[in-house]
Design a protein around this motif. Sequence first.
Motif, short mmCIF file in Angstrom:
data_model
loop_
_atom_site.label_atom_id
_atom_site.label_comp_id
_atom_site.label_asym_id
_atom_site.label_seq_id
_atom_site.Cartn_x
_atom_site.Cartn_y
_atom_site.Cartn_z
N ARG A 209 0.82 -1.22 0.00
CA ARG A 209 0.00 0.00 0.00
C ARG A 209 0.85 1.26 0.00
N LEU A 210 2.15 1.12 0.22
CA LEU A 210 3.03 2.28 0.27
C LEU A 210 3.53 2.69 -1.12
N SER A 211 3.23 1.87 -2.13
CA SER A 211 3.68 2.18 -3.49
C SER A 211 2.50 2.46 -4.40
N PRO A 212 2.71 3.25 -5.43
CA PRO A 212 1.64 3.48 -6.42
C PRO A 212 1.40 2.22 -7.23
N PRO A 213 0.26 2.08 -7.86
CA PRO A 213 -0.01 0.88 -8.67
C PRO A 213 0.90 0.83 -9.88
N PHE A 214 1.31 -0.38 -10.23
CA PHE A 214 2.15 -0.62 -11.41
C PHE A 214 1.20 -0.96 -12.55
N ALA A 215 0.87 0.02 -13.35
CA ALA A 215 -0.15 -0.14 -14.39
C ALA A 215 0.40 -0.87 -15.61
N PRO A 216 -0.41 -1.70 -16.26
CA PRO A 216 0.00 -2.33 -17.52
C PRO A 216 0.35 -1.26 -18.56
N GLY A 217 1.33 -1.56 -19.38
CA GLY A 217 1.73 -0.63 -20.42
C GLY A 217 2.63 0.50 -19.95
N THR A 218 3.17 0.36 -18.74
CA THR A 218 4.08 1.38 -18.22
C THR A 218 5.43 0.76 -17.89
N VAL A 219 6.43 1.62 -17.75
CA VAL A 219 7.79 1.18 -17.43
C VAL A 219 8.23 1.86 -16.14
N TRP A 220 8.82 1.09 -15.25
CA TRP A 220 9.43 1.65 -14.05
C TRP A 220 10.94 1.52 -14.18
N ARG B 91 3.71 -4.83 -17.77
CA ARG B 91 4.30 -4.04 -16.68
C ARG B 91 5.81 -4.28 -16.76
N VAL B 92 6.55 -3.28 -17.17
CA VAL B 92 7.96 -3.45 -17.49
C VAL B 92 8.83 -2.83 -16.40
N LEU B 93 9.64 -3.65 -15.77
CA LEU B 93 10.58 -3.17 -14.75
C LEU B 93 11.98 -3.14 -15.34
#
Length: 264
Positions: free
Chosen positions: A6-17, A93-95
Amino acid sequence: MTSLSRLSPPFAPGTVWLVGAGPGDPGLLTIHAMNALAAADVIVYDALVDPAVLSFAREGAVLEFAGKRGGKPSAVQRDICERLIELACDGKRVLRLKGGDPFIFGRGGEEALALSDAGVAFRIIPGVSSGLAALAIHGVPATMRRTNHAVILATGHAAPDAQIEWTSLARTGAPIVLYMAVSSLPSIVEGLLAGGLAGDTPAIAVHGATTGKESIVEGTLEVLPRLAEEGLIRSPAIVAIGAIAAFRSAIVNHLLEFGSEAAQ
């Protein structure tokens, strides 16, 4: 108890972190990095990401190696950027996982620009910089009020169209922390000596910081090339040159070493 997720934002599909994995030990990962590992569909990782970090990837995640190592076949940066864009456009979801911090000699800026130009949404998660962590865990402060009020972070491998003025850096008197510099130590030391830095300036090198392969070598500026030639300083290593490098000797008898026992 609050769930760490809950401390992190959602990792949305189609995004890169773009995420920094720290120097190696998983205990130095940020909560955001851990949550990204638990959520990513694809993890594109560098050579300096420790296998212990990758062990936190979720079951079913695809691991893709995109490492760069001096003197060895390496992934081309353009291809890495294109791969990140391709995966994001496929809805993954690309890390993008990098050793240390992605914006400190990690080419994170280049990848951020490529993603932005392609219209791909991305997030940047800073990591513990290997250059500072490798020193701190062994009692070497990057700054000390009685020795220095500035510190220089420098890479041993400049871009093809750039040149590092080692003589100018030497004249600042500030300690210098070197990344990716083992193979370039002869020319670096030559430039620093020419800039007026004394040959007996304290120096310390940390190889494989916080990992099971860790080793430490302490010496002086003038002997660094010989130590590297003899294999006592091995890549990947962080090398610090300046008054701060002598600080460890004053506290080492009471310093609890981080992780594996350091070689003296």
